[in-house]
Write an enzyme that holds these catalytic residues in place. Sequence first.
Site, PDB file in Angstrom:
ATOM      1  N   SER A 102      45.624  -8.125 -19.712  1.00 15.80           N
ATOM      2  CA  SER A 102      44.988  -9.620 -20.822  1.00 15.80           C
ATOM      3  C   SER A 102      47.101  -9.849 -20.166  1.00 15.80           C
ATOM      4  O   SER A 102      46.980 -10.509 -19.128  1.00 15.80           O
ATOM      5  CB  SER A 102      45.795  -8.426 -22.721  1.00 15.80           C
ATOM      6  N   GLU A 193      38.499 -13.382 -18.518  1.00 19.44           N
ATOM      7  CA  GLU A 193      38.208 -12.524 -19.676  1.00 19.44           C
ATOM      8  C   GLU A 193      39.116 -12.990 -20.734  1.00 19.44           C
ATOM      9  O   GLU A 193      40.181 -13.383 -20.727  1.00 19.44           O
ATOM     10  CB  GLU A 193      38.556 -11.175 -19.239  1.00 19.44           C
ATOM     11  N   HIS A 256      38.760  -6.724 -22.920  1.00 21.23           N
ATOM     12  CA  HIS A 256      39.615  -6.298 -23.784  1.00 21.23           C
ATOM     13  C   HIS A 256      38.042  -5.696 -24.967  1.00 21.23           C
ATOM     14  O   HIS A 256      38.476  -5.051 -25.941  1.00 21.23           O
ATOM     15  CB  HIS A 256      39.910  -7.520 -24.821  1.00 21.23           C
TER      16      HIS A 256
END
Length: 286
Positions: A102, A193, A256
């Site tokens: 992330s 992602e 995630h």
Amino acid sequence: MRPLEPGDVVRLVSPSGPAAADRVARGVQLLEGWGLRVEPAPHALDRRGYFGGTDDARLDDLNAALADPRVSAVVCTRGGYGVQRIVDRVRWGAPKPIVGFSDITALQLAAWRHGRWTSIHGPGAAWLDARTPSSSAASLRRALMTADPLHVHGLATSGTARGVLLGGNLAMLVSTLATPDMPDLSGAILLLEDVGEATYRVDRMLTQLLRSGVLAGVRGIALGQFTDCGDGVDDLLTERLGGLGVPILAGLPIGHGEGQETVVLGAPALLDASAGVLVSRVSTVA
């Protein structure tokens, strides 16, 4: 990067958002169960708004972990936001794996730019068993403590590609454009992602990457989880990236979503879309 061994020290840091104490305690339990010695940094559980402490506190923890010769790996507790506020003041020291995903993508891109460090794209230490079950733990342990290749399976299409695996979170990659940390993606396999982005925002970010020209030399695209990103995002990804004419492997449990698996960034990888598998390998070079 050498595989960790029982007795090695790992330092937990929170360079982005604030981490929940109960989740960090679960992560410590998990890592210690593998025989690792876990040291939470002094400010690992700090909270200052949407940050895990002040900029200076987060930076001090990170720099201390990178400089300490006893520390074999730096494990981030979670993502969120905050790395880009401090990344230009990081003191890199000797190479060691940085674990996270992330927002931590920004730190991992900087590590690659600084010294071609490999890093671990996988769950942070703020562990949630409901999202990262035993299979996720096994994948992270394999990446940290063995030299075994990491196989992550997606949806089979066609084509194969080899190259260094780079990228991670789409929003962080786009935020790195026009900064010193934006990597040269020529010859790379690009991992993407994201989470919580409306479909039009994903479209806008992909379009910015395409218009900037940074994707021109990419050899393959590995698409992880686009969690809570709105209707039609899978078709959008195929549509916008299909024009590159390179193999695309989608549906990878990287990101995630539930069952997150781990890959090695900055290391040689094989994307075999025909077999539906992405293979990355931990380097054993210290």
